[in-house]
Design a protein around this motif. Structure first.
Motif, PDB file in Angstrom:
ATOM      1  N   ALA A  71       0.809  -1.226   0.000  1.00 18.16           N
ATOM      2  CA  ALA A  71       0.000   0.000   0.000  1.00 18.16           C
ATOM      3  C   ALA A  71       0.842   1.276   0.000  1.00 18.16           C
ATOM      4  O   ALA A  71       0.490   2.255  -0.659  1.00 18.16           O
ATOM      5  CB  ALA A  71      -0.943   0.003   1.210  1.00 18.16           C
ATOM      6  N   ARG A  72       1.934   1.273   0.762  1.00 16.80           N
ATOM      7  CA  ARG A  72       2.755   2.480   0.915  1.00 16.80           C
ATOM      8  C   ARG A  72       4.242   2.110   1.001  1.00 16.80           C
ATOM      9  O   ARG A  72       4.873   2.301   2.046  1.00 16.80           O
ATOM     10  CB  ARG A  72       2.331   3.235   2.169  1.00 16.80           C
ATOM     11  N   PRO A  73       4.823   1.586  -0.058  1.00 15.73           N
ATOM     12  CA  PRO A  73       6.212   1.107   0.022  1.00 15.73           C
ATOM     13  C   PRO A  73       7.224   2.185   0.381  1.00 15.73           C
ATOM     14  O   PRO A  73       8.250   1.885   0.992  1.00 15.73           O
ATOM     15  CB  PRO A  73       6.481   0.532  -1.372  1.00 15.73           C
ATOM     16  N   THR A  74       6.950   3.425   0.049  1.00  9.90           N
ATOM     17  CA  THR A  74       7.907   4.496   0.343  1.00  9.90           C
ATOM     18  C   THR A  74       7.958   4.850   1.824  1.00  9.90           C
ATOM     19  O   THR A  74       8.819   5.626   2.243  1.00  9.90           O
ATOM     20  CB  THR A  74       7.601   5.763  -0.476  1.00  9.90           C
ATOM     21  N   GLY A  95       7.178  -8.173  -6.515  1.00  7.16           N
ATOM     22  CA  GLY A  95       5.843  -8.017  -7.077  1.00  7.16           C
ATOM     23  C   GLY A  95       5.406  -6.573  -7.122  1.00  7.16           C
ATOM     24  O   GLY A  95       4.742  -6.141  -8.072  1.00  7.16           O
ATOM     25  N   VAL A  96       5.796  -5.809  -6.124  1.00  2.00           N
ATOM     26  CA  VAL A  96       5.422  -4.388  -6.064  1.00  2.00           C
ATOM     27  C   VAL A  96       6.039  -3.622  -7.233  1.00  2.00           C
ATOM     28  O   VAL A  96       5.395  -2.769  -7.843  1.00  2.00           O
ATOM     29  CB  VAL A  96       5.834  -3.764  -4.711  1.00  2.00           C
ATOM     30  N   VAL A  97       7.288  -3.938  -7.575  1.00  2.00           N
ATOM     31  CA  VAL A  97       7.956  -3.199  -8.664  1.00  2.00           C
ATOM     32  C   VAL A  97       7.776  -3.860 -10.026  1.00  2.00           C
ATOM     33  O   VAL A  97       8.196  -3.321 -11.033  1.00  2.00           O
ATOM     34  CB  VAL A  97       9.463  -2.982  -8.389  1.00  2.00           C
ATOM     35  N   GLY A  98       7.172  -5.037 -10.059  1.00  3.29           N
ATOM     36  CA  GLY A  98       6.869  -5.679 -11.337  1.00  3.29           C
ATOM     37  C   GLY A  98       7.614  -6.957 -11.619  1.00  3.29           C
ATOM     38  O   GLY A  98       7.197  -7.743 -12.455  1.00  3.29           O
ATOM     39  N   SER A  99       8.732  -7.206 -10.930  1.00  8.60           N
ATOM     40  CA  SER A  99       9.502  -8.417 -11.185  1.00  8.60           C
ATOM     41  C   SER A  99      10.660  -8.519 -10.207  1.00  8.60           C
ATOM     42  O   SER A  99      11.273  -7.502  -9.866  1.00  8.60           O
ATOM     43  CB  SER A  99      10.070  -8.394 -12.610  1.00  8.60           C
TER      44      SER A  99
END
Length: 164
Positions: A71-74, A95-99
């Protein structure tokens, strides 16, 4: 999940030192509401945190950390956790960044650093011409920064990778 106080102290100091070079915040991830070993983890990390008054320490249960990572990775600066939770959360970060192929990795704090993409060497795709080299390239930047103290060179690689 076998570790002792000295193991926790060692890796906690690495995390706090790293946070001093970043945004000065360590999030310690555990499951202290359920696991005895996590209660030990939390106690020792809290004790070490007092040695670093310039760094903010927060604690988070692993299930809450997993949700927050999506939800809030930063929100995170330096995440400090034991191996099993770290393995799970690092895969989720892929998964959050795509790969997973986009995430660099540094295992530091011992006599030798190990730098590789989070996914490792990916032997299942070797020789097929489909590997994305970004994580390997960014792992070199981590190596330059942490093992060789070459900040300028590491930053150059990171800037260059954003241009591609």
């Amino acid at each position: 999940m076998a570790y002792g106080e000295r193991d926790i102290e060692r890796i906690a100091r690495v995390a706090f030192e790293l946070a001093r070079q970043r945004r000065k915040h360590v999030t310690s991830v555990d499951k202290a509401n359920v696991l005895d070993c996590s209660r030990l983890w939390r106690d020792v990390v809290t004790k070490i945190g007092h040695e670093f008054p310039d760094v903010t320490l927060s604690h988070m249960y692993v299930d809450s950390a997993a949700m927050t990572l999506v939800a809030r990775p930063t929100q995170f600066d330096v995440v400090l956790t034991e191996n099993m939770f770290g393995d799970i959360l690092s895969d989720q970060a892929g998964g959050v960044v795509g790969s997973l192929g986009l995430l660099a990795s540094a295992s530091i704090g011992g006599p030798v650093g190990l730098y590789e993409p989070v996914h490792g060497s990916a032997p299942d795709i070797a020789g097929r011409g489909i590997a994305n080299p970004l994580a390997a390239i960014l792992s070199v930047a981590l190596m330059l920064r942490h093992s060789f103290k070459l900040e300028e060179e590491a930053a150059f690689i990171e800037r260059s990778s954003r241009r591609s």
